[in-house]
Write a protein that holds these residues in place. Sequence first.
Motif, mmCIF file in Angstrom:
data_model
loop_
_atom_site.group_PDB
_atom_site.id
_atom_site.type_symbol
_atom_site.label_atom_id
_atom_site.label_comp_id
_atom_site.label_asym_id
_atom_site.label_seq_id
_atom_site.Cartn_x
_atom_site.Cartn_y
_atom_site.Cartn_z
ATOM 1 N N ASP A 56 14.405 16.060 -7.276
ATOM 2 C CA ASP A 56 14.537 17.262 -8.091
ATOM 3 C C ASP A 56 15.226 16.850 -9.392
ATOM 4 O OD1 ASP A 56 17.252 17.007 -7.504
ATOM 5 O OD2 ASP A 56 17.345 18.813 -6.275
ATOM 6 N N ASN A 57 15.526 17.834 -10.270
ATOM 7 C CA ASN A 57 16.108 17.472 -11.565
ATOM 8 C C ASN A 57 17.537 16.936 -11.472
ATOM 9 O OD1 ASN A 57 17.291 19.891 -10.952
ATOM 10 N ND2 ASN A 57 16.889 20.848 -12.936
ATOM 11 N N PRO A 77 14.601 15.985 2.453
ATOM 12 C CA PRO A 77 14.626 15.278 3.741
ATOM 13 C C PRO A 77 16.032 15.087 4.311
ATOM 14 C CG PRO A 77 13.979 13.779 1.975
ATOM 15 C CD PRO A 77 14.064 15.146 1.385
ATOM 16 N N ASP A 78 17.051 15.089 3.456
ATOM 17 C CA ASP A 78 18.410 14.918 3.981
ATOM 18 C C ASP A 78 18.921 16.182 4.680
ATOM 19 O OD1 ASP A 78 18.858 16.536 1.769
ATOM 20 O OD2 ASP A 78 20.242 15.146 0.784
ATOM 21 N N SER A 79 18.125 17.271 4.629
ATOM 22 C CA SER A 79 18.506 18.509 5.319
ATOM 23 C C SER A 79 17.733 18.671 6.628
ATOM 24 C CB SER A 79 18.259 19.716 4.419
ATOM 25 O OG SER A 79 16.865 19.967 4.301
ATOM 26 N N GLN A 80 17.034 17.631 7.043
ATOM 27 C CA GLN A 80 16.200 17.651 8.258
ATOM 28 C C GLN A 80 15.180 18.791 8.206
ATOM 29 O OE1 GLN A 80 19.733 17.106 8.688
ATOM 30 N NE2 GLN A 80 19.134 14.961 8.658
ATOM 31 N N GLY A 81 14.654 19.063 7.013
ATOM 32 C CA GLY A 81 13.613 20.071 6.855
ATOM 33 C C GLY A 81 14.103 21.502 6.846
ATOM 34 N N LYS A 82 15.416 21.716 6.771
ATOM 35 C CA LYS A 82 15.955 23.075 6.809
ATOM 36 C C LYS A 82 16.166 23.681 5.428
ATOM 37 C CE LYS A 82 18.170 22.262 11.207
ATOM 38 N NZ LYS A 82 19.411 22.018 11.912
ATOM 39 N N GLU A 83 16.193 22.839 4.406
ATOM 40 C CA GLU A 83 16.410 23.334 3.049
ATOM 41 C C GLU A 83 15.139 23.091 2.235
ATOM 42 O OE1 GLU A 83 19.584 22.790 -0.612
ATOM 43 O OE2 GLU A 83 19.886 21.687 1.245
ATOM 44 N N TYR A 84 14.534 24.178 1.804
ATOM 45 C CA TYR A 84 13.265 24.079 1.085
ATOM 46 C C TYR A 84 13.470 24.008 -0.414
ATOM 47 C CZ TYR A 84 11.148 25.054 5.531
ATOM 48 O OH TYR A 84 10.774 24.968 6.835
ATOM 49 N N TYR A 85 12.512 23.394 -1.068
ATOM 50 C CA TYR A 85 12.502 23.265 -2.520
ATOM 51 C C TYR A 85 11.465 24.244 -3.034
ATOM 52 C CZ TYR A 85 12.131 20.977 -7.086
ATOM 53 O OH TYR A 85 12.137 20.704 -8.425
ATOM 54 N N LYS A 86 11.845 25.119 -3.943
ATOM 55 C CA LYS A 86 10.980 26.231 -4.327
ATOM 56 C C LYS A 86 10.241 26.031 -5.643
ATOM 57 C CE LYS A 86 13.693 29.491 -1.732
ATOM 58 N NZ LYS A 86 15.012 29.102 -1.398
ATOM 59 N N SER A 87 10.041 24.829 -6.054
ATOM 60 C CA SER A 87 9.338 24.559 -7.311
ATOM 61 C C SER A 87 8.271 23.505 -7.089
ATOM 62 C CB SER A 87 10.330 24.070 -8.370
ATOM 63 O OG SER A 87 9.662 23.702 -9.558
ATOM 64 N N GLU A 100 0.659 19.359 -6.736
ATOM 65 C CA GLU A 100 -0.366 20.373 -6.483
ATOM 66 C C GLU A 100 -1.240 19.919 -5.327
ATOM 67 O OE1 GLU A 100 -3.662 20.986 -9.282
ATOM 68 O OE2 GLU A 100 -2.983 19.193 -10.337
ATOM 69 N N VAL A 101 -1.916 20.885 -4.725
ATOM 70 C CA VAL A 101 -2.837 20.576 -3.638
ATOM 71 C C VAL A 101 -4.129 20.074 -4.262
ATOM 72 C CG1 VAL A 101 -4.138 21.512 -1.696
ATOM 73 C CG2 VAL A 101 -1.823 22.290 -2.121
ATOM 74 N N MET A 102 -4.649 18.985 -3.731
ATOM 75 C CA MET A 102 -5.901 18.426 -4.240
ATOM 76 C C MET A 102 -7.079 19.281 -3.778
ATOM 77 S SD MET A 102 -5.122 14.390 -3.642
ATOM 78 C CE MET A 102 -6.588 13.797 -4.451
ATOM 79 N N ARG A 103 -8.166 19.161 -4.464
ATOM 80 C CA ARG A 103 -9.352 19.989 -4.214
ATOM 81 C C ARG A 103 -9.809 19.966 -2.758
ATOM 82 N NH1 ARG A 103 -15.180 19.423 -7.175
ATOM 83 N NH2 ARG A 103 -16.057 21.322 -6.331
ATOM 84 N N PHE A 104 -9.839 18.791 -2.149
ATOM 85 C CA PHE A 104 -10.314 18.682 -0.766
ATOM 86 C C PHE A 104 -9.191 18.340 0.200
ATOM 87 C CE2 PHE A 104 -14.170 17.784 -3.295
ATOM 88 C CZ PHE A 104 -14.914 18.873 -2.873
ATOM 89 N N GLY A 105 -7.979 18.722 -0.142
ATOM 90 C CA GLY A 105 -6.843 18.490 0.733
ATOM 91 C C GLY A 105 -5.982 17.334 0.272
ATOM 92 N N GLY A 106 -4.774 17.349 0.696
ATOM 93 C CA GLY A 106 -3.809 16.350 0.274
ATOM 94 C C GLY A 106 -3.004 16.879 -0.901
#
Length: 116
Positions: A56-57, A77-87, A100-106
Amino acid sequence: MQNIDEPNEPSKVEIPSPPESYQLVACPLCKREEALRYEARYPLAVCPVCVGQITDNSGRRLVFYEDALLGFTGYYPDSQGKEYYKSRFCYVKGVRCWAEVMRFGGIVIQIYQEKT
């Protein structure tokens, strides 16, 4: 009969070339060349090594993953997936990027360029 003192000629190993859809592409950030599947839709996509360094910034490590409902989600990842990033914006070596999500996934991470 071969003379035992003569060195054997080394056998040649054929290195398979990448599939036609892959080409040698230089990462726009680190300039490392890697055989990647080039997508014209994502010309500023960074290489997997740089993707492994997204933050993040404030410099805190981030991970993005696909989410069936939201498209994709980021978390610390240091929050064991409990703290989300909203940007969708992230940084690699101080350079502003976005996910961004790629056209056919990923998920693709690209260098951000403001549209003029």
